[in-house]
Design a protein around this motif. Structure first.
Motif, PDB file in Angstrom:
ATOM      1  N   PRO A  20       0.825  -1.218   0.000  1.00  0.00           N
ATOM      2  CA  PRO A  20       0.000   0.000   0.000  1.00  0.00           C
ATOM      3  C   PRO A  20       0.853   1.260   0.000  1.00  0.00           C
ATOM      4  N   GLU A  21       0.255   2.327  -0.526  1.00  0.00           N
ATOM      5  CA  GLU A  21       0.982   3.590  -0.681  1.00  0.00           C
ATOM      6  C   GLU A  21       0.417   4.639   0.289  1.00  0.00           C
ATOM      7  N   PHE A  22       1.333   5.393   0.922  1.00  0.00           N
ATOM      8  CA  PHE A  22       0.903   6.365   1.938  1.00  0.00           C
ATOM      9  C   PHE A  22       1.234   7.810   1.551  1.00  0.00           C
TER      10      PHE A  22
ATOM     11  N   ARG B 241       1.097  11.630   0.177  1.00  0.00           N
ATOM     12  CA  ARG B 241       0.045  12.662   0.176  1.00  0.00           C
ATOM     13  C   ARG B 241       0.168  13.499  -1.088  1.00  0.00           C
ATOM     14  N   GLU B 242      -0.948  14.004  -1.567  1.00  0.00           N
ATOM     15  CA  GLU B 242      -0.897  14.926  -2.698  1.00  0.00           C
ATOM     16  C   GLU B 242      -0.215  16.204  -2.237  1.00  0.00           C
ATOM     17  N   GLY B 243       0.558  16.790  -3.132  1.00  0.00           N
ATOM     18  CA  GLY B 243       1.261  18.023  -2.786  1.00  0.00           C
ATOM     19  C   GLY B 243       2.681  17.743  -2.326  1.00  0.00           C
TER      20      GLY B 243
ATOM     21  N   ASN C  43      -4.963   3.046   8.479  1.00  0.00           N
ATOM     22  CA  ASN C  43      -4.177   4.281   8.512  1.00  0.00           C
ATOM     23  C   ASN C  43      -5.059   5.493   8.145  1.00  0.00           C
ATOM     24  N   ASN C  44      -5.738   5.392   6.993  1.00  0.00           N
ATOM     25  CA  ASN C  44      -6.559   6.514   6.541  1.00  0.00           C
ATOM     26  C   ASN C  44      -7.777   6.724   7.439  1.00  0.00           C
ATOM     27  N   ALA C  45      -8.390   5.619   7.874  1.00  0.00           N
ATOM     28  CA  ALA C  45      -9.576   5.749   8.730  1.00  0.00           C
ATOM     29  C   ALA C  45      -9.185   6.394  10.063  1.00  0.00           C
TER      30      ALA C  45
ATOM     31  N   VAL D  69     -13.228  22.984   8.687  1.00  0.00           N
ATOM     32  CA  VAL D  69     -14.334  22.597   7.806  1.00  0.00           C
ATOM     33  C   VAL D  69     -14.238  21.134   7.355  1.00  0.00           C
ATOM     34  N   GLY D  70     -13.170  20.432   7.782  1.00  0.00           N
ATOM     35  CA  GLY D  70     -13.150  18.981   7.596  1.00  0.00           C
ATOM     36  C   GLY D  70     -12.239  18.483   6.500  1.00  0.00           C
ATOM     37  N   TRP D  71     -12.262  17.168   6.292  1.00  0.00           N
ATOM     38  CA  TRP D  71     -11.365  16.517   5.341  1.00  0.00           C
ATOM     39  C   TRP D  71     -12.063  16.225   4.017  1.00  0.00           C
ATOM     40  N   GLY D  72     -11.258  16.359   2.934  1.00  0.00           N
ATOM     41  CA  GLY D  72     -11.746  16.011   1.602  1.00  0.00           C
ATOM     42  C   GLY D  72     -10.645  15.265   0.873  1.00  0.00           C
ATOM     43  N   GLY D  73     -10.659  15.342  -0.471  1.00  0.00           N
ATOM     44  CA  GLY D  73      -9.613  14.710  -1.257  1.00  0.00           C
ATOM     45  C   GLY D  73     -10.069  13.411  -1.899  1.00  0.00           C
TER      46      GLY D  73
ATOM     47  N   CYS E 189      -8.864  10.456  -1.267  1.00  0.00           N
ATOM     48  CA  CYS E 189      -8.620   9.234  -0.476  1.00  0.00           C
ATOM     49  C   CYS E 189      -9.480   9.090   0.770  1.00  0.00           C
ATOM     50  N   PHE E 190      -9.415  10.051   1.704  1.00  0.00           N
ATOM     51  CA  PHE E 190     -10.137   9.847   2.978  1.00  0.00           C
ATOM     52  C   PHE E 190     -11.623   9.522   2.759  1.00  0.00           C
ATOM     53  N   PRO E 191     -12.360  10.335   1.981  1.00  0.00           N
ATOM     54  CA  PRO E 191     -13.793  10.033   1.834  1.00  0.00           C
ATOM     55  C   PRO E 191     -14.019   8.660   1.199  1.00  0.00           C
TER      56      PRO E 191
ATOM     57  N   SER F 251      -9.613  24.117  -3.736  1.00  0.00           N
ATOM     58  CA  SER F 251      -8.973  22.797  -3.737  1.00  0.00           C
ATOM     59  C   SER F 251      -9.162  22.137  -2.365  1.00  0.00           C
ATOM     60  N   PHE F 252      -9.013  20.793  -2.325  1.00  0.00           N
ATOM     61  CA  PHE F 252      -9.310  20.091  -1.057  1.00  0.00           C
ATOM     62  C   PHE F 252      -8.266  20.361   0.017  1.00  0.00           C
ATOM     63  N   LYS F 253      -7.092  20.830  -0.425  1.00  0.00           N
ATOM     64  CA  LYS F 253      -6.057  21.276   0.504  1.00  0.00           C
ATOM     65  C   LYS F 253      -5.134  22.200  -0.277  1.00  0.00           C
TER      66      LYS F 253
ATOM     67  N   GLY G 145     -12.723  28.757   8.061  1.00  0.00           N
ATOM     68  CA  GLY G 145     -12.862  27.315   8.265  1.00  0.00           C
ATOM     69  C   GLY G 145     -11.529  26.602   8.411  1.00  0.00           C
ATOM     70  N   ARG G 146     -10.415  27.353   8.364  1.00  0.00           N
ATOM     71  CA  ARG G 146      -9.093  26.701   8.414  1.00  0.00           C
ATOM     72  C   ARG G 146      -8.099  27.392   9.341  1.00  0.00           C
ATOM     73  N   ARG G 147      -8.535  28.372  10.069  1.00  0.00           N
ATOM     74  CA  ARG G 147      -7.655  29.160  10.918  1.00  0.00           C
ATOM     75  C   ARG G 147      -6.429  29.654  10.138  1.00  0.00           C
TER      76      ARG G 147
HETATM   77  O1  UPG Z   1      -5.133  18.433  10.778  1.00  0.00           O
HETATM   78  C1  UPG Z   1      -5.667  18.280   9.649  1.00  0.00           C
HETATM   79  C2  UPG Z   1      -5.012  17.619   8.568  1.00  0.00           C
HETATM   80  C3  UPG Z   1      -5.678  17.473   7.363  1.00  0.00           C
HETATM   81  N1  UPG Z   1      -6.936  17.975   7.207  1.00  0.00           N
HETATM   82  C4  UPG Z   1      -7.648  17.784   5.924  1.00  0.00           C
HETATM   83  O2  UPG Z   1      -7.593  16.398   5.581  1.00  0.00           O
HETATM   84  C5  UPG Z   1      -7.624  16.218   4.166  1.00  0.00           C
HETATM   85  C6  UPG Z   1      -6.532  15.264   3.711  1.00  0.00           C
HETATM   86  O3  UPG Z   1      -5.249  15.862   3.881  1.00  0.00           O
HETATM   87  P1  UPG Z   1      -3.861  15.049   3.672  1.00  0.00           P
HETATM   88  O4  UPG Z   1      -3.895  13.808   4.456  1.00  0.00           O
HETATM   89  O5  UPG Z   1      -2.761  15.997   3.899  1.00  0.00           O
HETATM   90  O6  UPG Z   1      -3.921  14.768   2.098  1.00  0.00           O
HETATM   91  P2  UPG Z   1      -4.091  13.493   1.143  1.00  0.00           P
HETATM   92  O7  UPG Z   1      -3.257  13.761  -0.042  1.00  0.00           O
HETATM   93  O8  UPG Z   1      -5.545  13.228   0.985  1.00  0.00           O
HETATM   94  O9  UPG Z   1      -3.395  12.236   1.905  1.00  0.00           O
HETATM   95  C7  UPG Z   1      -4.123  11.238   2.617  1.00  0.00           C
HETATM   96  O10 UPG Z   1      -4.639  10.262   1.739  1.00  0.00           O
HETATM   97  C8  UPG Z   1      -3.627   9.575   0.931  1.00  0.00           C
HETATM   98  C9  UPG Z   1      -4.346   8.643  -0.029  1.00  0.00           C
HETATM   99  O11 UPG Z   1      -4.738   7.447   0.588  1.00  0.00           O
HETATM  100  C10 UPG Z   1      -2.691   8.829   1.864  1.00  0.00           C
HETATM  101  O12 UPG Z   1      -1.734   8.122   1.083  1.00  0.00           O
HETATM  102  C11 UPG Z   1      -2.031   9.831   2.820  1.00  0.00           C
HETATM  103  O13 UPG Z   1      -1.197   9.125   3.739  1.00  0.00           O
HETATM  104  C12 UPG Z   1      -3.145  10.580   3.590  1.00  0.00           C
HETATM  105  O14 UPG Z   1      -2.562  11.576   4.442  1.00  0.00           O
HETATM  106  C13 UPG Z   1      -7.501  17.650   3.573  1.00  0.00           C
HETATM  107  O15 UPG Z   1      -8.807  18.075   3.170  1.00  0.00           O
HETATM  108  C14 UPG Z   1      -7.002  18.489   4.737  1.00  0.00           C
HETATM  109  O16 UPG Z   1      -7.431  19.827   4.655  1.00  0.00           O
HETATM  110  C15 UPG Z   1      -7.577  18.633   8.261  1.00  0.00           C
HETATM  111  O17 UPG Z   1      -8.729  19.066   8.132  1.00  0.00           O
HETATM  112  N2  UPG Z   1      -6.911  18.765   9.459  1.00  0.00           N
END
Ligand code: UPG
Ligand code: NAD
Length: 428
Positions: A152-154, A156-158, A213-215, A260-264, A266-268, A323-325, A411-413
């Motif tokens: 598996p790959e960990f 992050r984008e960016g 990890n992601n969850a 305002v939460g997580w997007g992208g 992967c997490f969702p 953008s999601f981040k 929403g992001r301080r």
């Molecule tokens: O303290 C925090 C950290 C992140 N975020 C949000 O969480 C989301 C995901 O951020 P980040 O994890 O930095 O980006 P990804 O590129 O989505 O990376 C995640 O998803 C990838 C795909 O599975 C994994 O490989 C990485 O390990 C995992 O961090 C973004 O919307 C961020 O704004 C927050 O709201 N608060």
């Protein structure tokens, strides 16, 4: 070693370029001819810091791209980095990966040496036995020289290239000593200059480690948001509270930023996929369901805060960040999407600004007004919602004076509280 990487999207391109940089000969395979041509021109199909440099250096030497699977049998190991998107019920759609795995099997049908097929894509543990192994053996017509592994790959984008080359851990899922040795050999050059934990396990556990990890990270943010919402009700600053709890090594200071939460991409997708896979087994993952629920609530809380100061119907509202981040133009599951949808359903006029992601968002919301600069977006606005923590938003100051009514909901301080504006942080 000669490595074939199937799928030249976000992960595939990154790992192909990095494997070449580590000294391997790499053949990148994709069904998309445009991507293949772009790669063979030494250019990157995705925008990621450092990637273009690696491609320029290695294309035509250690790296080549093709639409053909012919190089697969000649290679020592094949990595598959194919998308595993969500179905409507949250489960993963394995269709594209299954087809690529079967095609990989077909390519090695006559190989009389052992061949390792490594899944880089994020897949649920049971699908390795129920979908992927049958697909490779179907393709290879039962050739017993073919083994499936999981790595598996960990990244992050960016920061994909840096994350890949400097991982905290490498997870090797193999079902034989030979497969494990082969995974070690692939990453040996990386480990010469970099210390990383190596986790040796079976493929199913490796797949579960990725979801866990992601969850865990998504749940950490949702818990921080839940606690942050309570802080806001008590008129307290969640960032001060989190800074303190982050001093506890068992908690750690990372991923404690509420808002305002997580997007992208992967997490969702991944949290929903592991929920769906658990439900398949008749297990109800209550904490993970709450993780999603809290995340879904945060955009609406921003709107509620704004509505305390501004009548939304007919108001001009600036949305800063799409953008999601920061540092990416990726808008997949960006929190800006529910924010814009909700503003429009309340009858507000949206003027949006992002340094790089406006064109992407315009495809989704063509009727939104897109400003060229943050100041243009603020001009005559009745309220501003800060959705992405781009550095340039932290520098905004007197620019808020251009607003018709200077109400800023952050929403992001990332904006400084200052005299002359009504400033509300989502959790502070
Ligand atoms: O303290 C925090 C950290 C992140 N975020 C949000 O969480 C989301 C995901 O951020 P980040 O994890 O930095 O980006 P990804 O590129 O989505 O990376 C995640 O998803 C990838 C795909 O599975 C994994 O490989 C990485 O390990 C995992 O961090 C973004 O919307 C961020 O704004 C927050 O709201 N608060
Ligand atoms: N994007 C990330 O940050 C990230 C990080 C870690 C893990 N992952 C996981 O890695 C996997 C890949 O994600 P991605 O973002 O790179 O996907 P992506 O959609 O960007 O790329 C997939 C590529 O595979 C190609 N493809 C599809 N079918 C093919 C076939 N039969 N043969 C050859 N090529 C084919 C597509 O043309 C595309 O270029 C997913 O499971 C994802 O969850 C992604």
């Amino acid at each position: 070693m000669h490595i074939t990487v199937i799928g030249s999207g976000y992960v595939g391109t990154t790992i192909a370029a990095c494997f070449a940089d580590l000294g391997h000969d790499v053949t990148a395979i994709d069904i998309d001819e445009e991507i293949v041509d772009t790669l063979n021109d030494g250019q990157s199909p995705i925008s990621e810091s450092g990637l273009e440099n690696l491609l320029e250096t290695h294309t035509g030497n250690r790296l080549e791209a093709t639409t053909s699977y012919d190089a697969v049998p000649e290679s020592d190991v094949t990595f598959l980095a194919i998308g595993t998107p969500s179905n409507d019920d949250g489960s993963i759609d394995l269709g594209a990966l299954e087809a690529a795995v079967e095609a990989t099997g077909e390519a090695v049908v006559d190989k009389d040496e052992r061949h390792l097929v490594v899944i880089k894509s994020t897949v649920t543990p049971p699908s390795i036995e129920t979908v992927l192994k049958p697909a490779v053996h179907r393709g290879a017509d039962g050739n017993e020289n073919i083994e499936i592994g999981m790595n598996p790959e960990f990244l992050r984008e960016g920061s994909a290239v840096a994350d890949f080359l400097h991982p905290d851990k490498l997870v090797f899922g193999a079902s034989s000593e030979w497969g494990m040795d082969r995974l070690h050999a692939v990453f040996e050059p990386l480990l010469e200059d970099h210390d990383a934990h190596i986790v040796e396990t079976d493929p199913q556990t490796a797949a579960m480690i990725k979801y866990a990890n992601n969850a865990f990270l998504a749940s950490k943010i949702s818990l921080v948001n839940d606690l942050g919402n309570i802080c806001k009700e008590f008129d307290l600053d969640a960032y001060e509270v989190m800074e303190a709890i982050g001093l506890d090594d068992r908690i750690s200071e990372q991923f404690l930023r509420s808002g305002v939460g997580w997007g992208g991409s992967c997490f969702p997708k991944d949290v929903n996929a592991i929920i769906a896979a658990a439900r398949e087994e008749d297990y109800d993952p209550a904490v993970l369901e709450a993780t999603v629920e809290v995340n879904d609530r945060q955009p609406e809380r921003m709107l509620e805060l704004l509505a305390d100061y501004v009548e939304l119907e007919g108001a001009r509202i600036a949305v800063l960040g799409l953008s999601f981040k920061p540092n990416t133009d990726d808008i997949r599951n960006s929190r800006a999407i529910p924010v814009i949808e909700s503003l429009r359903s309340h009858g507000a006029d949206v003027v949006a600004y992002d340094p790089v992601a406006a064109d992407e968002m315009a495809e989704k919301f063509p009727n939104v007004d897109y400003a060229k600069t943050a100041v243009d977006a603020l001009q005559d606005a009745d309220g501003t919602l800060v959705v992405t923590d781009w550095d340039e938003f932290s520098d905004l100051d007197s620019e808020f004076d251009e607003m018709a009514t200077p109400v800023v909901i952050d929403g992001r301080r990332c904006v400084e509280r200052r005299d002359g504006i009504v400033y509300q942080g989502l959790t502070w």
